[in-house]
Scaffold this motif. Structure first.
Motif, PDB file in Angstrom:
ATOM      1  N   GLN A   8      -4.032   3.647   5.802  1.00 55.55           N
ATOM      2  CA  GLN A   8      -2.875   2.977   5.223  1.00 55.55           C
ATOM      3  C   GLN A   8      -1.896   2.664   6.294  1.00 55.55           C
ATOM      4  OE1 GLN A   8      -1.400   4.958   1.841  1.00 55.55           O
ATOM      5  NE2 GLN A   8      -3.244   4.561   0.500  1.00 55.55           N
ATOM      6  N   VAL A   9      -1.650   3.579   7.101  1.00 59.06           N
ATOM      7  CA  VAL A   9      -0.556   3.415   8.202  1.00 59.06           C
ATOM      8  C   VAL A   9      -1.283   2.499   9.285  1.00 59.06           C
ATOM      9  CG1 VAL A   9       0.697   4.467  10.162  1.00 59.06           C
ATOM     10  CG2 VAL A   9       0.707   5.625   7.800  1.00 59.06           C
ATOM     11  N   ALA A  62       0.941  -1.240   0.062  1.00 64.90           N
ATOM     12  CA  ALA A  62       0.044   0.016   0.016  1.00 64.90           C
ATOM     13  C   ALA A  62       0.782   1.090   0.036  1.00 64.90           C
ATOM     14  CB  ALA A  62      -0.932   0.045   1.438  1.00 64.90           C
ATOM     15  N   GLY A  63       0.136   2.447  -0.280  1.00 64.49           N
ATOM     16  CA  GLY A  63       1.102   3.662  -0.281  1.00 64.49           C
ATOM     17  C   GLY A  63       0.486   4.609  -1.504  1.00 64.49           C
ATOM     18  N   GLY A  69       0.862 -10.180   4.857  1.00 62.85           N
ATOM     19  CA  GLY A  69       1.030  -8.966   5.617  1.00 62.85           C
ATOM     20  C   GLY A  69       0.846  -7.927   4.844  1.00 62.85           C
ATOM     21  N   ILE A  70       0.444  -6.612   5.287  1.00 61.28           N
ATOM     22  CA  ILE A  70       0.233  -5.361   4.701  1.00 61.28           C
ATOM     23  C   ILE A  70       1.550  -4.604   4.785  1.00 61.28           C
ATOM     24  CG2 ILE A  70      -1.206  -3.180   4.362  1.00 61.28           C
ATOM     25  CD1 ILE A  70      -3.351  -4.850   5.740  1.00 61.28           C
ATOM     26  N   VAL A  71       2.087  -4.253   3.716  1.00 58.04           N
ATOM     27  CA  VAL A  71       3.645  -3.105   3.724  1.00 58.04           C
ATOM     28  C   VAL A  71       3.195  -2.023   3.098  1.00 58.04           C
ATOM     29  CG1 VAL A  71       5.615  -3.068   3.014  1.00 58.04           C
ATOM     30  CG2 VAL A  71       4.776  -5.310   3.530  1.00 58.04           C
ATOM     31  N   ALA A  81      -1.765  -2.260  -3.956  1.00 55.57           N
ATOM     32  CA  ALA A  81      -2.942  -1.493  -3.572  1.00 55.57           C
ATOM     33  C   ALA A  81      -3.225  -0.139  -4.337  1.00 55.57           C
ATOM     34  CB  ALA A  81      -3.357  -1.164  -2.189  1.00 55.57           C
ATOM     35  N   SER A  82      -4.217   0.201  -4.860  1.00 52.87           N
ATOM     36  CA  SER A  82      -4.357   1.708  -5.269  1.00 52.87           C
ATOM     37  C   SER A  82      -4.016   2.822  -4.408  1.00 52.87           C
ATOM     38  CB  SER A  82      -5.506   1.992  -6.118  1.00 52.87           C
ATOM     39  OG  SER A  82      -6.326   2.876  -4.990  1.00 52.87           O
TER      40      SER A  82
END
Ligand SMILES: [Zn+2]
Lengths: 303, 551
Positions: A145-146, A12-13, A119-121, A96-97
């Motif tokens: 996101q964070v 994500a980001g 996991g979500i990075v 992720a968009s």
């Protein structure tokens, strides 16, 4: 979720934060894994044409066994198509968009027995962090996101002063004290860590004991009998710098497997003789080995 | 080919000749418009023409133009309808509304028992739980339909679906983290209701079906056109479609048939991917168009829906305190997309629901027009439900049109007052009166299949602004007059599609597209607008009378 479920990593980001560079890096350093990368835009990936084995429609197959799939307008369809192919990937990476809530994407793993969340990075752009965190249209997305992240990567650190990175790290640490944070430049980061967060891993999965270049690795034997509460308390003191931990121990309630990933500790009963073997992977800022030895009451050197 | 139709009355939308009784048609176009006194002149100039009196008791209007609908409407009639309101299918059959969850279960059970193959997935659509006093449908309800096959019930909003245990077991649903997209029962277990893309993904994985994939089969197109004909629509839209070559071919082969009763405008779905590729794709389709089939637009979806709490709102946000919604396209990327399509001369329709999203969309259009000025772009904001007067002023200055979702006033008006917007902001929901007053070109729509395709009902909503519970939203300043509403569903929508030169009014030289009505909408009580019978349509001079189901 079954033991053969495919791990899913979500990157994500915001737009321009370096997700594409990281994806490129992961594809080039898959280390034998057949990755399926679901990306927003093929063009941006800029895959070297010599590495492309075949391209048809929404998919590019690479010579190393990885595939890239274009999400287009429909992540649902893109992911379902990957899962319905005859050869399944070893690991799925979803870009992720920039404005997606990664937690919502993670929920896909909850309705498919063949998927599990690895996991979500979330990448935080060191050059544009303030633009995102203070933008009235984007601030809430940024915080989503964070908040959802199991691993925070501060990107483009090569483009800003050292002090900027440090103060950003402090800000993020205050926002999410239990989540590991690391810096990344040029999109390069050890793929074993990015793809090995194991947030929702079955406990049978062996923790790789390779020593990460930039990362601290500690392994040893704990006393045969350690109350799990004590271990959890000890790990909590390491939290911001700790990525993963695993051990097979015992206490008054019997043998147990302890697992730490994505800021969370899980324990489960273990049917067998506890080895006392314990492994930690973390950031360079983990306490030195002697302090870790003392903290974890290390008994003897691990073979 | 040449014919003069005599009607009880003709409402033309031509300001210089608002009413007529006779209309001459040649080669699919309107040759002359007038009354009994002008016929002799026509015959002298244009030759002998038969006078057809089949519409002698009818009122003729320009064929209605549905500027925001989806081909899915045609797909859904291949599933089972279980909505709260009566709804007319493509063959004219009225499917009775179901007013309880038990009623839905009973109908689906009966359908299943009558099926040859009771192991095939059973899909239903149109379900709307807001009418059922807080009780939610559960997997136990749908297990009452069958435990031997997948049973999936899509909600009217399309954002939610329910499944039976068969589907959940097959998928291997886990309790997982507390997740707003997996609804739970009192025991904290997944109840069988899934939100957003999750439900669609599950359905796809367990049944192999893409429930919303309108992928243009001929049957879907024919159903869609027949529903349109039932309601007086002669031009409808599919907003939007990825337009793969195979589907474009199916559309050409189906829509271009003489007996296909509708023109179709398909927007390219441009939200994802690279705009350069999108521009090239649309340009590549230009020579595949016909008088009945157009690929002239790009559609971008910038936020979610208000009732799904995914629309982007300005301060103070949702009335019930829900978090602000989601961008479906990053504001920065929206700028890039709008700039690219605008520079290529492709008209853009942008879905915006919340007022924050409308603002960001207008910023993007303004920047794009600075970079590549285009006097007659007709970029249009779709839904645009929460726009305020200042935003309408800005739209007028920028030449941006609006297509408002007036049906929302009826279907979700009560929820907007109590939960999403609160009374003050709900009063300006879909403010067609305000938009017109500020000089914005206005159309109104159904977003079928989200709500029923029926322009006279949509007009009724914009005129009366009444919710299903009978509460009026806003006052006279927000309402349209009947005449304004009729214009919005004809010329207004035609303008938004850049087709007002050929359809939308009954004038010499335009296409002979008409709605054939049993009553005169300008003479009936505005309350009765929605109840006027539609007898059929004429498309390009060809008459398509409505199916009358066996009584
Ligand atoms: Zn729509």
């Amino acid at each position: 979720m079954s033991t053969t479920s495919i791990p899913v990593t979500i990157i994500a980001g915001f737009l321009g934060c370096g997700k594409t560079s990281l994806l490129n890096h992961l594809l080039a350093n898959a280390k034998g894994r057949r990755l399926a990368a679901l990306v927003n835009d093929f063009g941006a990936l800029n895959i070297d044409s010599e590495l492309i084995a075949a391209q048809n429609g929404n998919q590019i197959s690479l010579a190393n066994g990885c595939v890239c799939c274009s999400i287009g307008d429909d992540l649902t369809k893109a992911l379902a198509e990957v899962m319905m192919q005859s050869t399944r990937p070893d690991h799925i990476v979803i870009e992720a968009s920039g404005v997606a809530d990664p937690a919502r994407i993670a929920a896909f793993t909850q309705v498919d027995r063949d998927l599990r969340l690895d996991g979500i990075v979330t990448l935080v752009d060191a050059t544009a962090h303030h633009l995102h965190a203070d933008d009235p249209h984007l601030a809430d997305n940024y915080h989503r996101q964070v908040t959802a992240a199991h691993f925070l990567l501060i990107s483009k650190t090569d483009l800003v002063a050292e002090g900027t990175v440090q103060s950003l790290e402090t800000t993020l640490q205050q926002a999410k004290p239990e989540t590991p944070i690391a810096a990344i430049a040029h999109g390069q980061f050890d793929s074993d860590i990015i793809l090995g967060l194991g947030v929702d891993a079955p406990h049978e999965t062996p923790l790789s004991d390779a020593i990460r270049h930039d990362f601290r690795h500690w392994a040893g034997h704990m006393p045969a009998h350690v109350p799990r509460a004590d271990v959890i308390a000890a790990l909590a003191t390491l939290a911001p710098n700790l990525l993963r931990a695993k051990g097979v121990l015992a206490d008054d309630d019997g043998a147990y497997v302890l697992h730490y990933a994505g800021g969370q500790v899980t324990t489960s009963a273990f049917d067998g003789v506890p080895s006392g073997h314990f492994v930690l992977i973390g950031k360079p800022d983990l306490p030195n080995n002697e302090d870790l030895d003392a903290l974890l009451k290390k008994q003897k050197e691990c073979a | 080919m040449n014919k003069i139709y005599r009607a009880k009355s003709i409402i033309t939308m031509n300001p210089n000749q608002p009413r007529a009784t006779h209309i001459a048609v040649r080669d699919g176009h309107i040759l002359a418009v007038g009354d009994a006194s002008t016929i002799d002149q026509w015959q002298a100039s244009w030759g002998e023409m038969d006078i057809d009196t089949q519409f002698a008791d009818n009122t003729l209007l320009p064929g209605f133009v549905e500027g925001h609908s989806h081909m899915m409407e045609g797909l859904f009639w291949q599933y089972e309808y279980v909505g709260f309101y009566d709804r007319e299918g493509p063959d004219g059959t009225v499917h009775a509304g179901l007013t309880s969850i038990d009623g839905v279960v009973a109908r689906l059970r009966a359908i299943n028992q009558a099926r040859e193959d009771q192991t095939a997935p059973l899909i239903a659509w149109g379900f709307d739980p807001i009418f059922f006093e807080g009780r939610r449908m559960s997997k136990a309800d749908l297990d009452g339909v069958s435990t031997e096959c997948a049973v999936i019930v899509l909600h009217a909003s399309l954002h939610i679906l329910n499944t039976n245990s068969f589907v959940m077991d097959k998928a291997g649903v886990t309790a997982g983290d507390n997740n707003e997209h997996v609804r739970r029962d009192e025991d904290g277990q997944p109840s069988g209701e899934f939100l957003g893309q999750l439900g669609m993904y599950m359905a796809m994985r367990t049944t192999g079906l893409d429930l919303l994939g309108a992928a243009g089969s001929a049957q879907t197109l024919v159903n869609f056109a027949n529903v349109a004909r039932q309601t007086g629509v002669t031009t409808a839209t599919d907003l939007a479609n990825p337009l793969p070559e195979k589907d474009v071919e199916t559309m050409r082969q189906t829509v271009n048939q003489d007996d296909f009763p509708m023109r179709l405008v398909v927007a390219f779905q441009g939200s994802g991917g690279d705009p350069e590729a999108g521009v090239a794709h649309i340009q590549g389709l230009q020579d595949k168009q016909s008088d009945k089939l157009r690929f002239s637009l790009v559609k971008l979806v910038a936020d979610g829906s208000i009732q799904g709490f995914s629309a982007r709102l300005k301060w103070p946000g949702y009335f019930n305190g829900a978090d602000n919604g989601l961008w479906y396209i990053e504001p920065e990327r929206l700028k890039d997309l709008v700039a690219a399509y605008n520079a290529a001369g492709i008209q853009i329709h942008i879905h915006t629901n919340g007022d924050e999203c409308t603002e960001v969309a207008l910023d993007a259009i303004e920047a794009a027009l600075r970079a590549a000025p285009w006097a007659d772009h007709r970029h249009t904001l779709q839904h645009c439900q929460m726009a305020n007067r200042a935003q309408f002023k800005r739209m007028a200055k920028l030449g941006v049109g609006v297509n408002l979702f007036s049906n929302h006033l009826y279907y979700w008006g009560d929820a907007h007052i109590s939960t999403t917007m609160g009374p003050e902001r709900a009063a300006r929901l879909d403010d067609a009166g305000g938009a017109l007053a500020e000089g914005v070109p206005v159309a109104i729509h159904s977003d079928a299949p989200v709500t029923a395709l029926a322009p006279l009902f949509t007009a009724w909503c914009a005129v009366n602004r009444r919710s299903s519970q009978g509460v009026q939203l806003g006052g006279d300043t927000e309402k349209l007059s009947v005449a304004q509403a009729l214009r919005a569903i004809t010329l207004g929508a035609a303008y938004s599609l850049r087709m007002d030169g050929e359809i939308g009014s009954l004038e010499v030289g335009k296409r002979a597209d008409m709605a054939i009505l049993a009553d005169d909408p300008l003479s009936v009580d505005p309350e009765g607008l929605k109840d006027i019978d539609v007898c059929g349509t004429m498309v390009g001079g060809r008459v398509h009378m409505n199916a009358k189901p066996d009584a």
